[in-house]
Write an enzyme that holds these catalytic residues in place. Sequence first.
Site, PDB file in Angstrom:
ATOM      1  N   THR A 173     114.820  22.748  44.442  1.00 41.62           N
ATOM      2  CA  THR A 173     115.123  23.683  43.107  1.00 41.62           C
ATOM      3  C   THR A 173     115.644  22.906  41.932  1.00 41.62           C
ATOM      4  O   THR A 173     114.566  22.549  41.227  1.00 41.62           O
ATOM      5  CB  THR A 173     116.407  24.417  43.714  1.00 41.62           C
ATOM      6  OG1 THR A 173     117.324  23.443  43.884  1.00 41.62           O
ATOM      7  CG2 THR A 173     116.140  25.362  44.877  1.00 41.62           C
ATOM      8  N   LYS A 199     116.161  18.683  50.555  1.00 45.20           N
ATOM      9  CA  LYS A 199     116.355  19.148  49.312  1.00 45.20           C
ATOM     10  C   LYS A 199     117.970  19.368  48.834  1.00 45.20           C
ATOM     11  O   LYS A 199     118.806  19.242  49.863  1.00 45.20           O
ATOM     12  CB  LYS A 199     115.876  20.539  48.799  1.00 45.20           C
ATOM     13  CG  LYS A 199     116.421  21.649  49.468  1.00 45.20           C
ATOM     14  CD  LYS A 199     117.353  22.489  48.761  1.00 45.20           C
ATOM     15  CE  LYS A 199     117.337  22.310  47.124  1.00 45.20           C
ATOM     16  NZ  LYS A 199     118.463  23.152  46.763  1.00 45.20           N
ATOM     17  N   THR A 210     122.858  23.567  47.604  1.00 52.18           N
ATOM     18  CA  THR A 210     122.557  23.746  49.050  1.00 52.18           C
ATOM     19  C   THR A 210     121.920  22.712  49.450  1.00 52.18           C
ATOM     20  O   THR A 210     120.975  21.938  48.965  1.00 52.18           O
ATOM     21  CB  THR A 210     121.317  24.986  48.843  1.00 52.18           C
ATOM     22  OG1 THR A 210     122.190  26.188  48.505  1.00 52.18           O
ATOM     23  CG2 THR A 210     120.949  25.239  50.389  1.00 52.18           C
ATOM     24  N   GLU A 299     124.005  15.419  41.324  1.00 50.68           N
ATOM     25  CA  GLU A 299     123.930  15.921  39.958  1.00 50.68           C
ATOM     26  C   GLU A 299     124.776  14.875  38.827  1.00 50.68           C
ATOM     27  O   GLU A 299     125.744  14.705  39.184  1.00 50.68           O
ATOM     28  CB  GLU A 299     124.663  17.158  39.792  1.00 50.68           C
ATOM     29  CG  GLU A 299     123.752  17.986  40.454  1.00 50.68           C
ATOM     30  CD  GLU A 299     124.449  19.479  40.486  1.00 50.68           C
ATOM     31  OE1 GLU A 299     123.903  20.542  40.289  1.00 50.68           O
ATOM     32  OE2 GLU A 299     125.539  19.640  40.709  1.00 50.68           O
ATOM     33  N   ASN A 432     126.798  21.379  35.252  1.00 52.73           N
ATOM     34  CA  ASN A 432     127.564  22.478  35.785  1.00 52.73           C
ATOM     35  C   ASN A 432     128.375  23.328  35.041  1.00 52.73           C
ATOM     36  O   ASN A 432     128.813  24.472  35.341  1.00 52.73           O
ATOM     37  CB  ASN A 432     128.515  21.984  36.999  1.00 52.73           C
ATOM     38  CG  ASN A 432     127.678  21.610  38.374  1.00 52.73           C
ATOM     39  OD1 ASN A 432     126.701  22.462  38.756  1.00 52.73           O
ATOM     40  ND2 ASN A 432     127.580  20.096  38.536  1.00 52.73           N
ATOM     41  N   SER A 437     125.291  27.568  27.760  1.00 50.48           N
ATOM     42  CA  SER A 437     125.569  27.253  26.244  1.00 50.48           C
ATOM     43  C   SER A 437     124.274  26.763  25.691  1.00 50.48           C
ATOM     44  O   SER A 437     123.330  26.082  26.262  1.00 50.48           O
ATOM     45  CB  SER A 437     126.629  26.430  26.007  1.00 50.48           C
ATOM     46  OG  SER A 437     126.333  25.166  26.471  1.00 50.48           O
TER      47      SER A 437
END
Lengths: 437, 437
Positions: A173, A199, A210, A299, A432, A437
């Site tokens: 994703t 993933k 996930t 991330e 996150n 924005s």
Amino acid sequence: MGLLKFVRLYSDKAARFVPTSGVYPKGYSVGGIHCGIKKNGNLDLALLKNEYGKGAVASAVFTTNKFKAAPVQLSSKIVKEKEGKNINSIIINSGNANAVTGTKGLNDAQSMVSATDKCLGNEENSTLVMSTGVIGNLLPIEKILTGIEEITKDENLGNSHEDWLKCANAICTTDTFPKLVTKNFEIDGITYTLAGLAKGAGMISPNMATLLGFFVTDAPVSNTALKSILQYAVDRSFNCITVDGDMSTNDTIVAIANGAAGGELIDQTSSSSTSYSILRAEITDFAQQLSQLVVRDGEGATKFIHLKVKDALSFKDAKSIASSIANSALFKTAMYGSDANWGRILCAVGYADVATADSVLPEKTSVSFIPSDGSEPLPLLVNGEPETVDEERASQILSVEDLCIEIDLGTGGNQEASFWTCDLSHDYVTINGDYRS
Amino acid sequence: MGLLKFVRLYSDKAARFVPTSGVYPKGYSVGGIHCGIKKNGNLDLALLKNEYGKGAVASAVFTTNKFKAAPVQLSSKIVKEKEGKNINSIIINSGNANAVTGTKGLNDAQSMVSATDKCLGNEENSTLVMSTGVIGNLLPIEKILTGIEEITKDENLGNSHEDWLKCANAICTTDTFPKLVTKNFEIDGITYTLAGLAKGAGMISPNMATLLGFFVTDAPVSNTALKSILQYAVDRSFNCITVDGDMSTNDTIVAIANGAAGGELIDQTSSSSTSYSILRAEITDFAQQLSQLVVRDGEGATKFIHLKVKDALSFKDAKSIASSIANSALFKTAMYGSDANWGRILCAVGYADVATADSVLPEKTSVSFIPSDGSEPLPLLVNGEPETVDEERASQILSVEDLCIEIDLGTGGNQEASFWTCDLSHDYVTINGDYRS
């Protein structure tokens, strides 16, 4: 800030962590296509097919989150009902998690399984299903069913490196690179092969992190032995990683073995069996490699941190302490800032959920940095007493991407655990928090 | 990035949250001076002195972290040995936490207590001690002992608003404003007063977050009633807040009552006693106000979030679920980004540590935003089914500083808990990661 910027920021990771070749187990074929879920045209439907014998054995671990996505509920039911036997395929879509989707979601998951079984000529409920992506939206099930007809065609399936890469890409994703690991190992003179993909852990759309993955081997294993091995391996790999401590509704790891490479059936579940022990060690090592790639792609991650807790009273204590450190926002930001902040490590050790009052003894606790260049460890705390730290050397050790921190509990229990995590960076917050924005 | 920038960024909070006047309980005096611990010349030594009767009753709760700082170990021993009676003062230094400092640290803490008792003419061990600041460094004990001689002088102590503000300032470390709350309440026609102060949750130096606080009243309470009330109040206030989920080595909250305002002794510990019930409710409300100021000053916080979990099977379940959401990095970054991400809320509900399988029932769970302007709640999930959310209204609700989110578990158990937290912003990462750069 859009996805593209992050893809650029982290694209060097793809060059470093995506293999350019691999070894693949006998008797499987895989594929990945675009069936229309992802608006950007990227691959979004993946299939694994067993081609050997009547059926492979499978074992799976699922999220313990109470809000289980429809594919989790269904796959878990299938594995249970078939006692982990006669599983012949895995169908995975990305771009939509089919989570919090009620009865319609369960029906859609069942349609994916039934369509795959029908197209492949399987007996009923021989397919496991996984989904990842946005939650709270119904699947575009017609597109997916058309996609299943397409992906099950022979021309879309194969067992080459390119086929596996396509399959790994189709389950991504917001991952910045596909996660694929392969290796050979030997038992009793026979060469076996493991290949797997995963993933995670990226999320930008309003959904949850996930973690999905599966790995397959051509070794001959019974369903009970495979179940025992998978639990052991996941406890030391996928359950020993964290990016942000959030456990998703869709987490699923599946192991499949078809025995295509021949040899004697491994059906013991005791480490006194040599072949069981070898297979368990190989699969654990493999699962660690695969799970670590998820942390690499954490991330906003700029650091890859290995936490090693030694001399604990139990594996569970060691893991709980490592997890406590790995999930501490203060520890993670200190690592981001390359700050040799042993106080924050100690603090997280001190509030970890351990079994007994003797599990953590302040006066016996030691903390060291283990440099990645193989040079001498740098002690920060020895038996509860702070060391005078050479700050320059500490900064140098912390400036590299790969860090290892060792916590020696000195309990005499001699149990240990490893845990892998990444740092908490500005980009994590941007990814996150600023998405809309 | 230095402290000054943050002080500027958040200085409007001081204007909004520091009171310009207060009501103060009878029979106490307080003060704050600079004794030389902080290099910038800021106040770093605080004292509370009871002046009424022979001695006040005291109760305290301490960190459960296994690495307890020296002052925590000593104060906890004193409260225990004296059964919460005849406590006459609290001495607090900021700038150094006296944590992980071995035998010398314990001796230093004892020296602070003994010096304060001697200067105030107390009997031995009538003083509680707290420290906050850098860990792993020995206290500059000579400076502190000289400071104790100074601060115990009459001219440095008083019971005015300015004296209390000085005291509140002297316990701050990286706080951007001093935290002071006061109020009156009535039992049986007699007016009593509560005043209290707290520090946290800021850390920039290589140390840990510390939450320190105390509050005093002139109501007449027995040691056992005060202990019972403090535990109840802290369970619903200081134990219901989080900034980053890290529990420090130094956390300490002390309550003191001297009975100077007269009236009948409250010595029941059952809610069937009216005066006990009133006092418990007043102190709980007070402790909530005080603890909420710590969240207001959370590092990098741009939002103040009230999580309300309703209709749980038990208070413990409700609190555990609220805590799980409050500590989710994904939830906190979504709030920072004003993203109506109910998926992340649900996810954190799903992995909370609850007592039974019936504690969370996906099909009965509802989530709503409660607007701070008193307008209609905005349902996001009703009985496990996602609502079609008016994104514009959601954004509007989330754009203000004060947010309230209600999770209705629908278990029929009718128990509830409130929890307060802040968002996770870029500044949080900057404060905790970039300090040394």
